[in-house]
Structure formats: structure tokens, C-alpha cells
Design an enzyme around this catalytic site. Structure first.
Site, PDB file in Angstrom:
ATOM      1  N   ASP A 160       0.808  -1.219   0.000  1.00  0.00           N
ATOM      2  CA  ASP A 160       0.000   0.000   0.000  1.00  0.00           C
ATOM      3  C   ASP A 160       0.842   1.270   0.000  1.00  0.00           C
ATOM      4  O   ASP A 160       0.470   2.274  -0.610  1.00  0.00           O
ATOM      5  CB  ASP A 160      -0.967   0.006   1.196  1.00  0.00           C
ATOM      6  CG  ASP A 160      -2.164  -0.906   0.925  1.00  0.00           C
ATOM      7  OD1 ASP A 160      -2.082  -1.718  -0.018  1.00  0.00           O
ATOM      8  OD2 ASP A 160      -3.168  -0.802   1.649  1.00  0.00           O
TER       9      ASP A 160
ATOM     10  N   ASP B 113     -10.097  -2.752  13.090  1.00  0.00           N
ATOM     11  CA  ASP B 113      -9.151  -3.733  12.540  1.00  0.00           C
ATOM     12  C   ASP B 113      -8.697  -4.719  13.609  1.00  0.00           C
ATOM     13  O   ASP B 113      -8.686  -5.932  13.401  1.00  0.00           O
ATOM     14  CB  ASP B 113      -7.930  -3.026  11.936  1.00  0.00           C
ATOM     15  CG  ASP B 113      -8.249  -2.518  10.531  1.00  0.00           C
ATOM     16  OD1 ASP B 113      -9.419  -2.653  10.113  1.00  0.00           O
ATOM     17  OD2 ASP B 113      -7.343  -1.999   9.868  1.00  0.00           O
TER      18      ASP B 113
ATOM     19  N   ASN C 272      -4.907  -2.156  -4.215  1.00  0.00           N
ATOM     20  CA  ASN C 272      -6.083  -2.335  -3.350  1.00  0.00           C
ATOM     21  C   ASN C 272      -5.937  -1.436  -2.131  1.00  0.00           C
ATOM     22  O   ASN C 272      -6.330  -1.797  -1.024  1.00  0.00           O
ATOM     23  CB  ASN C 272      -6.207  -3.813  -2.937  1.00  0.00           C
ATOM     24  CG  ASN C 272      -7.588  -4.132  -2.363  1.00  0.00           C
ATOM     25  OD1 ASN C 272      -8.516  -3.317  -2.461  1.00  0.00           O
ATOM     26  ND2 ASN C 272      -7.722  -5.293  -1.746  1.00  0.00           N
TER      27      ASN C 272
ATOM     28  N   LYS D 151       0.795  -6.543   2.354  1.00  0.00           N
ATOM     29  CA  LYS D 151       0.067  -5.267   2.325  1.00  0.00           C
ATOM     30  C   LYS D 151       0.516  -4.352   3.467  1.00  0.00           C
ATOM     31  O   LYS D 151       0.621  -3.149   3.301  1.00  0.00           O
ATOM     32  CB  LYS D 151      -1.433  -5.538   2.416  1.00  0.00           C
ATOM     33  CG  LYS D 151      -2.314  -4.313   2.191  1.00  0.00           C
ATOM     34  CD  LYS D 151      -3.768  -4.749   2.192  1.00  0.00           C
ATOM     35  CE  LYS D 151      -4.720  -3.586   2.151  1.00  0.00           C
ATOM     36  NZ  LYS D 151      -4.848  -2.934   0.863  1.00  0.00           N
TER      37      LYS D 151
ATOM     38  N   GLU E  42     -10.906  -5.039   2.755  1.00  0.00           N
ATOM     39  CA  GLU E  42     -10.220  -5.776   1.691  1.00  0.00           C
ATOM     40  C   GLU E  42     -11.096  -6.903   1.143  1.00  0.00           C
ATOM     41  O   GLU E  42     -11.023  -7.278  -0.012  1.00  0.00           O
ATOM     42  CB  GLU E  42      -8.904  -6.348   2.219  1.00  0.00           C
ATOM     43  CG  GLU E  42      -7.760  -5.351   2.272  1.00  0.00           C
ATOM     44  CD  GLU E  42      -7.837  -4.401   3.441  1.00  0.00           C
ATOM     45  OE1 GLU E  42      -8.891  -4.335   4.125  1.00  0.00           O
ATOM     46  OE2 GLU E  42      -6.829  -3.698   3.679  1.00  0.00           O
TER      47      GLU E  42
ATOM     48  N   HIS F 153      -4.738  -9.243   4.239  1.00  0.00           N
ATOM     49  CA  HIS F 153      -3.610  -9.413   5.161  1.00  0.00           C
ATOM     50  C   HIS F 153      -4.062  -9.714   6.583  1.00  0.00           C
ATOM     51  O   HIS F 153      -3.476 -10.542   7.279  1.00  0.00           O
ATOM     52  CB  HIS F 153      -2.744  -8.154   5.135  1.00  0.00           C
ATOM     53  CG  HIS F 153      -3.499  -6.874   5.409  1.00  0.00           C
ATOM     54  ND1 HIS F 153      -3.045  -5.896   6.234  1.00  0.00           N
ATOM     55  CD2 HIS F 153      -4.722  -6.427   4.981  1.00  0.00           C
ATOM     56  CE1 HIS F 153      -3.915  -4.905   6.281  1.00  0.00           C
ATOM     57  NE2 HIS F 153      -4.939  -5.206   5.531  1.00  0.00           N
ATOM     58  N   ARG F 154      -5.145  -9.068   7.020  1.00  0.00           N
ATOM     59  CA  ARG F 154      -5.540  -9.263   8.435  1.00  0.00           C
ATOM     60  C   ARG F 154      -6.172 -10.632   8.663  1.00  0.00           C
ATOM     61  O   ARG F 154      -6.095 -11.187   9.759  1.00  0.00           O
ATOM     62  CB  ARG F 154      -6.464  -8.137   8.904  1.00  0.00           C
ATOM     63  CG  ARG F 154      -5.821  -6.784   8.785  1.00  0.00           C
ATOM     64  CD  ARG F 154      -6.002  -5.868   9.989  1.00  0.00           C
ATOM     65  NE  ARG F 154      -5.189  -4.674   9.801  1.00  0.00           N
ATOM     66  CZ  ARG F 154      -3.925  -4.557  10.176  1.00  0.00           C
ATOM     67  NH1 ARG F 154      -3.318  -5.542  10.802  1.00  0.00           N
ATOM     68  NH2 ARG F 154      -3.246  -3.459   9.947  1.00  0.00           N
TER      69      ARG F 154
END
Ligand code: DC
Length: 658
Positions: A52, A327, A94, A427, A355, A401-402
Site C-alpha cells: 500500500d 481492525d 487495493n 500489504k 479488503e 492481510h488481516r
């Protein structure tokens, strides 16, 4: 074991150590844009190096902003509010933190630009921001579907006399985008932004306001509903900026410091790069953990967790409002599996437009490992997962990613966890799995390999008994496959059928007893005929592969002692202690002869010796998983030692290593 399409995580028994966080994505991309728009040069340290931030850097480059980059440091030569290039096609990947503020800034500054992204980016809504910008006479067109990127921006004539209205209930990034861009057009008078609906993810707006202030613009925040950018605002470089560590990513390590204690092997996990003074709302996650029973320490530049408070045996369940920690809240969906009651996460509606649709993704993947999950438009309830109900699973990560990072915590449960497409962590945290491995303590394995009748079985099961560990006699798996193959008349070179048989082996091992369904086959698998057949089918790669998952599944807390031919080389290459037992052929033949006679199996010493030499030759010459010591194995010749002396020595090595 890691490959580009998956990573297999060993089951964990504890955690401990220090993790240094990469720079925060939210802060990195905001600071890059602010530094680019400011007057003067900004020297940024601790910048995140990820997909990113690369998107933002290449966009700035395309817009003519000079950035000199060295690792996690960068010097940005600000353009003083006038971008050098007024015509560009920008690729946004993204990266929501890049496309939204750039859309606002470019639309207000004017020029001819297109902004495109990966297919998922074209499914992520941006209509609320475009509506707000169009309402003040910016010129933006949708190139495909109304409400979504890709976008075309043209020269407009923005008018900011009246308040600008923007919805705040889908994503706070629209407001953030406006707040970052509006100081560029505030020369004549105050610019007012009004939020329509209740503002979600306020902590991210807080980050924006704090960073605007660092760049000289003080926005008045009227109860999160109206924001006033004062007349004559302009960005001025603060000179130096240090990017805080990513507080959302801190959550995985903070959780590990708690989950690691559940098996009684946890030490403190210290996370460096964030502390109580962080401008990121997700540090609140540590306070949530504290409320749920975790022991948390707040220091200067770090937060650490160390198990549970004395009164707690498990994390508490209950209802948690996650509006302030959207998050990090994903991490709570995993810790909930280990809680003492169901956990209800509320205020997570924004997960739907991240995402991936994170509520759907989280429900699907938690269900795979056996969890009971209920979900609604903006909530998720996760039930504790009892020890015996975990399933081994391959976890899909949805290019998110998370998802990949939070599911690494499932390896504290009693199942094998495979994370698919682990590279998606790039990311925000490219070396996440290495950092996680550095604080993770896998269930320990002692691998004892060696040739037939080297005594490894007896030694391994005694060592397991002394330590209270589980015991795996991997030879018994090959022998049982061979026994069933002989009974079913399967040819010993019919790899597909033998592999199928091995894959569905209906075996149960209890100490030294081996069961196939209701039948105790412990004696039947010890005959020389079965041994020869086992040695033969063990040379087939398909059979070895088929038995791998079964062997891995026996790695459970508090530990495993595994004996065989390839325990240290192939099956458990990360075993903490590897011993390669040998003994002269004559000594081994004598041992095996005595063993067979005591089991009532009649044979001669010469037969045993010949058989043993033939088997040694086959086991060590085969092309797959040949019998050879692992590079880090301790060679141990036991020809002149008895069992107790051998066991004593192995235990001594184990004590030195643990
Ligand atoms: O250890 P054992 O004699 O019970 O093993 C029987 C056969 O199984 C042996 O000849 C080779 C094979 N085997 C193997 O290839 N890999 C293992 N890890 C264990 C046994």
C-alpha cells in the site's frame, strides 16, 4: 513449512519475546501525502515498506513529487500545494488509504487523472466521497460502475463556500480524504465539513486530525459531526516525522502473550513501536484484552502482555463494542475461541467493505476449524471452541492481510492450521510470519531416528513416559498400512491404491498398542513379513505423503517423542532435539531376535540378521526420505549401552535444550 501458496503453522504451546512492529499503514500513507502537499522537506523515519505504501509512493512519483527513499526512511520534497504534473493515470492497487485521499486532493486541485485498482478495489465503494466532491463542483466520472472505482477526474471549479456534507457511517476514510484535501482550498474562508449519519471508526479520523496538526493545520472538531478547516490553512513540513508502529498489527502479538499462557508455557510478549501515547485507536485493543482478564503492561515505546490476571483461568467472553477498534477487533474473533463464554463483537459494519467482506470471511473460516459462529449486518458472535472439537483446516485469506495474520493465532488450538496465500500479509507486514515465529513456541518434538532394531522405539516410548509427552511410533503406521495391504491383496507397488489406503488409515494408537477399528493389531504388525512389506511400500512417495498429515496431527501439547526414519529430516524438521540412534548390525539382530522370541514369533538369529541388513540397505538407498541423520541430529551409537543408559542420555540432552 512455507511455500508460496501456503504456510503450515506448527501447533503452539506458548509464546514469549519481543516483536518490533513495522510502521503503521494509516500513518505512513497520510504522512507521505501530507509531506508531498506541504511546503518544505520532510524527513520521515519508520515508514512502512509494503504494497500500500508503494502504491502511494508510485502515485506521488507519477504526480511529479520527488521522494528519496532509503529502507524505512524517506525524504519528501513537498510541492507546497501545487502538484507538478496535472495529467496522469494512477494505479491504486487495493490501497484504500491511497485512492480516497488522492481522489479528494486531485479533484480539488484540478487536472486530468484516472485512478484504477485491482478488481477488488473496483468493488469497494467510493460513491459517498464522489457525491460530496461533486456537490462542491468537482468533476469526477465513473469509468465502470457508478459508486465504484475506476474514476476519471477532470478540471472542475470547486466552491467551498457552503458546508460540505459527507456520509460517515460507511467508512471514515471519506471524511479523512476530505480533511486531508480541504486545507488546499481554504485560502478565502473557513471550510466546513458536516458528517451525515453517525461517524464510524472515529480513531482513524483522530489519526488524521493529529497528523494535520503536525503539518500545521488545526481543524476544529465539533463533536465528530462538524469539522472546521480555518481560513488560510496551509501545510508546512514539521521537518522530521517518525511513523508509529502499526497498532492493529500489535494485536496479534498482544493476543499471543495471553494465549501462550493457556498451556502453562507462556512468557511475556513485548510489542515495540506503540505505547499509551499512540495516536492510533487500535491501541485500545490492549485495554480490551485487559478488561477480558489479560495482564498488560504499558511502557515507554512498548506494550506487553503476560498471560492472565491471577483470578482468571481463561479470557472472559461477553459483548464488546468494536466501533473504536475495527481492525484489531478481528483478532478478538480468534481469541474468542479460547474464552470462557461466547463473545459478541458489535459495531463492525465497516468489515463488510474492507479488503474483503470480513464478516463473511471470518464466519466461513472459523466454521472450517469447527467453531460455532453467528453473524449479522454489523455483528459477529463466536462461541468458545472446546479442545476436542477443533478441526485441522486450510484457511482462505481472501487477499486480506488481516485474515492471514489473525488466523495465525488459531495455531494455539489443538489442530493443524494451514494459511493459504500467506504472501497477502505484504500489504502491511511483509515479514509477519517470521516475526510471529520468533515469539511463538511450538509444541516441542523429540525426533529419534535410526535403523531397524536400533532400540529407538523402546527408548522413545520411555522418554515420552518420563516427560509426559505423547509418543509416535511412525513405523507402526507403515506396518499397519502393510498389514491391511497384505490382507486386501493390494500389490506392494500399486502406489495409488496404497496411498489411498494410507490416507484413510483407520488407526488408533494408545501407547504401544495399535488398533484398527475394534481389532488390536499390535502383534500382527510386528511379524517379519509385515516388516518387509512396510519397508517396501515406505519407498513410495505417495504413501509417505499420505501419512504426513496423520503424523503431524499427533503433535499436541505438552509435547511429542516421535521415532522412525525421517522424523528429524522430513516430518518434524523443526524438532527441538534430534537423535540418530545406531548400533552394530550384530547387536541389533540380537535385540530383535530376543524381542521376536519373547512375542512368540519363531525365527533364527541368521534370518533376523539377513533380514535386517536387507532392510537397512533398502531404507537407506530409497530415493525418498532415505534413512540418514538430519544435519542437526546428535549421532548416538548404543551398541554397548542398555536401554536405561540410552534413555538417561537422551533426557540429559533434552534438559540441556529446554
Ligand atoms: O521402525 P519399523 O521397523 O517399525 O518400520 C517399519 C518400516 O517402515 C521400515 O522398514 C521403514 C518404514 N518406515 C519409514 O520408512 N519411515 C518411518 N518414519 C518409519 C518407518
Amino acid at each position: 513449512m512455507i511455500s508460496s501458496d501456503h504456510i503450515d503453522l506448527p501447533p503452539l504451546i506458548g509464546a514469549g519475546g519481543t516483536a518490533r512492529l513495522p510502521g503503521s499503514k494509516s500513518i505512513s500513507n497520510r504522512v507521505l501525502l501530507l509531506a508531498a502537499l506541504a511546503e518544505g522537506e520532510t524527513c520521515i523515519t519508520g515508514l512502512l515498506d509494503s504494497d500500500d505504501t508503494r502504491v502511494m509512493l508510485s502515485a506521488l512519483h507519477a504526480l511529479g513529487v520527488k521522494v528519496v527513499r532509503q529502507g524505512t526512511n524517506a525524504i519528501v520534497h513537498g510541492c507546497g500545494g501545487r502538484l507538478p504534473v496535472d495529467r496522469a493515470d494512477l494505479f491504486m492497487g487495493n490501497a484504500g488509504t491511497a485512492i480516497r485521499p488522492l481522489t479528494a486532493a486531485l479533484a480539488l486541485l484540478g487536472g486530468t487523472y484516472t485512478l484504477r485498482g485491482v478488481p477488488r478495489m473496483h468493488e469497494r465503494p467510493i460513491g459517498d466521497l464522489v457525491d460530496a466532491l461533486r456537490a462542491i463542483n468537482c468533476s469526477i466520472d465513473y469509468l465502470e460502475n457508478p459508486g465504484y472505482p475506476p474514476l476519471a477526474i477532470h478540471m472542475g471549479s470547486p466552491n467551498v463556500d457552503a458546508p460540505i456534507r459527507v456520509r460517515g457511517d460507511v467508512s471514515s476514510q471519506f471524511l479523512t480524504a476530505l480533511l486531508l484535501a480541504l486545507p488546499l482550498v481554504s485560502q478565502q474562508h473557513d471550510v466546513v465539513v458536516e458528517v451525515v449519519g453517525t461517524l464510524i471508526s472515529r480513531p482513524y479520523v483522530h489519526i488524521t486530525l493529529a497528523l494535520l496538526a503536525r503539518f500545521g493545520v488545526r481543524v476544529e472538531n465539533q463533536r465528530w459531526q462538524r469539522f472546521i478547516v480555518p481560513t488560510g490553512s496551509r501545510y508546512a513540513s514539521p521537518g522530521r516525522m517518525t511513523v508509529e508502529g502499526d497498532a492493529s498489527s500489535a494485536s496479534y502479538f498482544l493476543a499471543a502473550g495471553v494465549l501462550g499462557s493457556l498451556h502453562g508455557h507462556g512468557a511475556a510478549v513485548r510489542v515495540e513501536g506503540v505505547d499509551a501515547h499512540s495516536i492510533q485507536g487500535d491501541v485500545e485493543f490492549a485495554r480490551v484484552l485487559e478488561r477480558l482478564g489479560a495482564q498488560v503492561e504499558w511502557g515507554d515505546g512498548f506494550i506487553s502482555t503476560h498471560g492472565l490476571k491471577p483470578a482468571h483461568k481463561r479470557l472472559a467472553g461477553g459483548s464488546i463494542d468494536c466501533v473504536a477498534i475495527p481492525d484489531a477487533a478481528m483478532t478478538l474473533a480468534i481469541t474468542a475461541l479460547f474464552a470462557d463464554a461466547p463473545t459478541l463483537l458489535t459495531g463492525i459494519g465497516s468489515w463488510r467493505v474492507k479488503e474483503t467482506d470480513r464478516i463473511a470471511a471470518m464466519s466461513a473460516e472459523l466454521t472450517k476449524i469447527g467453531a460455532r459462529v453467528e453473524a449479522g449486518a454489523d455483528w459477529l458472535r463466536v462461541h468458545p471452541l472446546p479442545e476436542g472439537q477443533w478441526h485441522s483446516a486450510s484457511i482462505g485469506t481472501y487477499d486480506d492481510h488481516r485474515m492471514a495474520m489473525c488466523f495465525s493465532l488459531a495455531s494455539f488450538g489443538p489442530a493443524d492450521i494451514r494459511i493459504l496465500d500467506p504472501g497477502c500479509v505484504s500489504k502491511t507486514f511483509p515479514d509477519y510470519f517470521q516475526t510471529f515465529a520468533s515469539i511463538a513456541r511450538p509444541v516441542p518434538v523429540i525426533a529419534i531416528d535410526g535403523p531397524t532394531a536400533s532400540g529407538k522405539g523402546t527408548v522413545a516410548s520411555k522418554v515420552a513416559g518420563v516427560l509426559g509427552f505423547h509418543y509416535l511410533d511412525s513405523g507402526a503406521l507403515y506396518r499397519t498400512t502393510a498389514l491391511l495391504a497384505l490382507r486386501q491383496d493390494i500389490k506392494l507397488d500399486d502406489e495409488p491404491r496404497l496411498s489411498e489406503l494410507a490416507l484413510r488409515l483407520p488407526i488408533r494408537c494408545e501407547g504401544s498398542q495399535v488398533w484398527v477399528g475394534p481389532e488390536n493389531v499390535s502383534t500382527a504388525i510386528r511379524t517379519e513379513k509385515v516388516g518387509r512389506a512396510a519397508s517396501s511400500l515406505a519407498s513410495l512417495p505417495g504413501v509417505r505423503q499420505a501419512l504426513l498429515a496423520l503424523q503431524h496431527s499427533l503433535r499436541r501439547a505438552p509435547g511429542l517423542v516421535a521415532d522412525g526414519r525421517d522424523m528429524g529430516t522430513e516430518v518434524f524438521p523443526d524438532a527441538r532435539l534430534k537423535v540418530f540412534l545406531t548400533a552394530d548390525a550384530q547387536a541389533r539382530a540380537e535385540r530383535r531376535y530376543k524381542q521376536l522370541i519373547s512375542q512368540g514369533i519363531s525365527t533364527t538369529m541368521l534370518n533376523v540378521l539377513r533380514d535386517l541388513e536387507a532392510r537397512d540397505a533398502r531404507d537407506s538407498k530409497r530415493s525418498v526420505a532415505a534413512l540418514k541423520p538430519a544435519q542437526d541430529a546428535v549421532p548416538f551409537n548404543t551398541s554397548t549401552l542398555d536401554v536405561d543408559q540410552t534413555v538417561g542420555q537422551v533426557l540429559e540432552w533434552w534438559r540441556q535444550r529446554s
